[in-house]
Scaffold this active site. Sequence first.
Site, short mmCIF file in Angstrom:
data_model
loop_
_atom_site.label_atom_id
_atom_site.label_comp_id
_atom_site.label_asym_id
_atom_site.label_seq_id
_atom_site.Cartn_x
_atom_site.Cartn_y
_atom_site.Cartn_z
N ASP A 79 0.86 -1.18 0.00
CA ASP A 79 0.00 0.00 0.00
C ASP A 79 0.91 1.25 0.00
O ASP A 79 1.72 1.40 0.92
CB ASP A 79 -0.88 -0.04 1.27
CG ASP A 79 -1.80 1.17 1.38
OD1 ASP A 79 -1.67 2.12 0.58
OD2 ASP A 79 -2.65 1.15 2.30
N GLU A 120 29.76 7.61 4.62
CA GLU A 120 29.83 6.19 4.93
C GLU A 120 29.73 5.37 3.63
O GLU A 120 29.49 4.17 3.67
CB GLU A 120 28.78 5.77 5.94
CG GLU A 120 27.35 6.01 5.54
CD GLU A 120 26.37 5.67 6.65
OE1 GLU A 120 26.14 4.47 6.86
OE2 GLU A 120 25.83 6.59 7.28
N CYS A 146 25.90 8.02 9.91
CA CYS A 146 25.29 9.32 9.56
C CYS A 146 25.75 10.45 10.48
O CYS A 146 25.42 11.60 10.25
CB CYS A 146 23.77 9.21 9.61
SG CYS A 146 23.15 7.80 8.71
N THR A 191 13.78 3.54 1.97
CA THR A 191 14.50 4.61 2.68
C THR A 191 15.89 4.83 2.08
O THR A 191 16.79 5.29 2.78
CB THR A 191 14.57 4.34 4.19
OG1 THR A 191 15.32 3.13 4.43
CG2 THR A 191 13.20 4.18 4.81
N SER A 244 17.11 -0.13 15.20
CA SER A 244 17.81 1.13 14.93
C SER A 244 16.93 2.33 15.30
O SER A 244 17.41 3.33 15.82
CB SER A 244 18.25 1.21 13.47
OG SER A 244 17.15 1.39 12.61
N HIS A 275 18.07 14.18 12.51
CA HIS A 275 18.59 13.32 11.44
C HIS A 275 17.41 12.60 10.79
O HIS A 275 16.52 12.09 11.49
CB HIS A 275 19.59 12.30 12.02
CG HIS A 275 19.92 11.21 11.05
ND1 HIS A 275 20.37 11.48 9.77
CD2 HIS A 275 19.83 9.86 11.14
CE1 HIS A 275 20.55 10.34 9.14
NE2 HIS A 275 20.22 9.34 9.94
N LYS A 310 8.23 11.32 15.33
CA LYS A 310 8.31 10.49 16.54
C LYS A 310 9.30 11.09 17.53
O LYS A 310 9.06 11.11 18.73
CB LYS A 310 8.77 9.08 16.18
CG LYS A 310 7.75 8.29 15.41
CD LYS A 310 8.21 6.87 15.23
CE LYS A 310 7.17 6.12 14.44
NZ LYS A 310 7.31 4.69 14.44
N ASN A 334 17.06 9.25 2.13
CA ASN A 334 18.15 9.33 3.09
C ASN A 334 19.45 9.67 2.37
O ASN A 334 19.74 9.12 1.30
CB ASN A 334 18.29 8.00 3.84
CG ASN A 334 19.12 8.13 5.12
OD1 ASN A 334 19.66 9.20 5.42
ND2 ASN A 334 19.20 7.05 5.88
N SER A 366 24.36 5.42 13.25
CA SER A 366 24.22 4.06 13.77
C SER A 366 25.57 3.53 14.20
O SER A 366 26.62 3.91 13.69
CB SER A 366 23.63 3.15 12.69
OG SER A 366 22.29 3.49 12.47
N1 CAA Z 1 -0.79 3.18 5.84
C1 CAA Z 1 -0.20 3.97 6.77
N2 CAA Z 1 0.81 3.53 7.58
C2 CAA Z 1 1.23 2.27 7.41
C3 CAA Z 1 0.66 1.41 6.47
C4 CAA Z 1 -0.41 1.91 5.65
N3 CAA Z 1 -0.99 1.16 4.73
N4 CAA Z 1 1.29 0.22 6.55
C5 CAA Z 1 2.22 0.33 7.52
N5 CAA Z 1 2.20 1.57 8.04
C6 CAA Z 1 3.04 2.13 9.09
C7 CAA Z 1 3.32 1.15 10.20
O1 CAA Z 1 2.27 1.11 11.16
C8 CAA Z 1 4.60 1.72 10.78
O2 CAA Z 1 4.29 2.81 11.59
P1 CAA Z 1 4.96 2.94 13.05
O3 CAA Z 1 6.46 3.00 12.81
O4 CAA Z 1 4.42 4.22 13.57
O5 CAA Z 1 4.58 1.73 13.81
C9 CAA Z 1 5.30 2.28 9.52
O6 CAA Z 1 4.31 2.40 8.51
C10 CAA Z 1 6.41 1.39 8.99
O7 CAA Z 1 5.87 0.13 8.83
P2 CAA Z 1 6.69 -1.15 9.29
O8 CAA Z 1 7.19 -0.96 10.69
O9 CAA Z 1 5.90 -2.37 9.00
O10 CAA Z 1 7.89 -1.01 8.24
P3 CAA Z 1 9.06 -1.93 7.88
O11 CAA Z 1 9.21 -3.11 8.75
O12 CAA Z 1 8.89 -2.21 6.45
O13 CAA Z 1 10.36 -0.99 8.15
C11 CAA Z 1 11.84 0.77 8.59
C12 CAA Z 1 10.38 0.39 8.33
C13 CAA Z 1 12.30 0.11 9.89
C14 CAA Z 1 11.95 2.27 8.76
C15 CAA Z 1 12.69 0.30 7.38
O14 CAA Z 1 12.38 1.07 6.26
C16 CAA Z 1 14.19 0.36 7.61
O15 CAA Z 1 14.77 -0.58 8.16
N6 CAA Z 1 14.87 1.47 7.17
C17 CAA Z 1 16.30 1.61 7.28
C18 CAA Z 1 16.76 1.79 8.72
C19 CAA Z 1 16.49 3.15 9.27
O16 CAA Z 1 16.27 4.11 8.56
N7 CAA Z 1 16.54 3.28 10.62
C20 CAA Z 1 16.32 4.54 11.29
C21 CAA Z 1 17.21 4.73 12.49
S1 CAA Z 1 18.93 4.38 12.09
C22 CAA Z 1 19.53 5.81 11.43
O17 CAA Z 1 18.97 6.85 11.58
C23 CAA Z 1 20.80 5.73 10.66
C24 CAA Z 1 20.44 5.76 9.23
O18 CAA Z 1 20.38 6.83 8.61
C25 CAA Z 1 20.12 4.49 8.59
#
Ligand code: CAA
Length: 389
Positions: free
Chosen positions: A29, A79, A111, A152, A201, A233, A242, A276, A309
């Site tokens: 979606d 990085e 980062c 991302t 993370s 960031h 958040k 990102n 990270s």
């Molecule tokens: N409509 C609206 N919202 C929806 C939806 C829909 N149809 N389906 C899902 N969502 C929401 C979920 O409820 C969730 O919201 P919450 O976080 O508020 O619970 C959100 O969308 C994401 O859904 P999931 O948790 O199921 O997503 P995912 O498992 O696919 O992973 C992620 C999301 C963890 C960000 C992933 O994209 C990821 O691993 N990204 C890379 C890591 C990252 O960016 N980490 C951030 C901190 S680390 C950092 O900052 C260093 C860096 O730069 C990497």
Amino acid sequence: MNVGIDAIRFYSSNYFIDLHTLAGVRGVDPDKYTVGIGQEKMAIPPPDEDIVTMGAAAAKPLLDREGKDNIELLLFATESGIDQSKAAGIFVHGLLGLPARCRTLELKEACYSGTAALQLACAAVARNPKTRALVIASDVARYELASPGEPTQGCGAVAMLVTANPRILALDSETGLFTSDVMDFWRPNYRDQALVDGKYSTRIYLQALQECWKQYREQSGRSFGDIARFCYHLPFTRIAEKAHERLAKDAGIALTDEHLAQQAGGSLGYNKIVGNSYAASLYVGLNCLLDNEPEDLSGKRIGMFSYGSGCVAEYFSGVVQPGYRERLFSDEHRALLNNRTELTYRQYEDIYNLAFPTDGGTHMFSRYRTGPYRLAGVKEHKRQYEAAS
Ligand code: CAA
């Protein structure tokens, strides 16, 4: 004496994929990407663009305007390193024709390295205020196809000129710092995509924020209400909301949607459509805020949270200087983002799958839309850069 950012400019690839397109192919979606993660498009570097060409593209207009004299330090934060030995900044130093009297090096801590570079540059300039420092943060965010991290991805670079008596942002000396040995995101030398435990993370990011913010408040005596605008960031923009909700809650403040948008929303627009850019990401957000905030921010304090990270994090702040708007490259930034070429899914995947040659032969790369410089190819294991026109 104040030290801080005297000029700032960002650059990103001329190509992007719309996350609606990606969602269609992945059977997801689109609201998950656009609402749940807060991303709409992601910038994709063509084969003849890399951290060096993006970093040089960010810095060139800035140096054309400000000159190159007295730049005695060039710090390149990334990085997405292209060499285990030679600093990427040296290629940039050559392309930009910077003075030979210059310390040039590359910094790494995920980062966070852009902020490390900025703080180290401020210290160097404070020691010798007649000199200036050029900080470049440049990265390509890359995860496996069809992995949770895929939406991302992104790429971009920010160049900042650090001087005494800066005309954009004077940095405060108080900071909150946090280091902890965690494996939330990493990229072993033998991989060209990052590995990430995404949910972990995100949790560590928020914990690090709370710890840094607590220290910052204790050191500075400032509180939530003393910060006019908040930049975080931005691995994806939903995380800033958040993060801001977390700080407001800790401060006992009931945050309305309107307050959230006003206090923390102004920095998100560019990142939503660039994705990102790791070390550059916080500063792409800062650029977005300064370029697009309707209110004059002169004299106002901006709070910034940097997270890398691994992990290292920092909360710090700066005061916006009168007349800052005349120093920005707002029109150029908007023009860049408005004139990009959209990729189909197939084009995105083809670019993604192109492997960088490693056989030591001569390989020349096709010409795509780039900034003022391009990676022409590789010859005897040496990257060949050239002016794009
Ligand atoms: N409509 C609206 N919202 C929806 C939806 C829909 N149809 N389906 C899902 N969502 C929401 C979920 O409820 C969730 O919201 P919450 O976080 O508020 O619970 C959100 O969308 C994401 O859904 P999931 O948790 O199921 O997503 P995912 O498992 O696919 O992973 C992620 C999301 C963890 C960000 C992933 O994209 C990821 O691993 N990204 C890379 C890591 C990252 O960016 N980490 C951030 C901190 S680390 C950092 O900052 C260093 C860096 O730069 C990497």
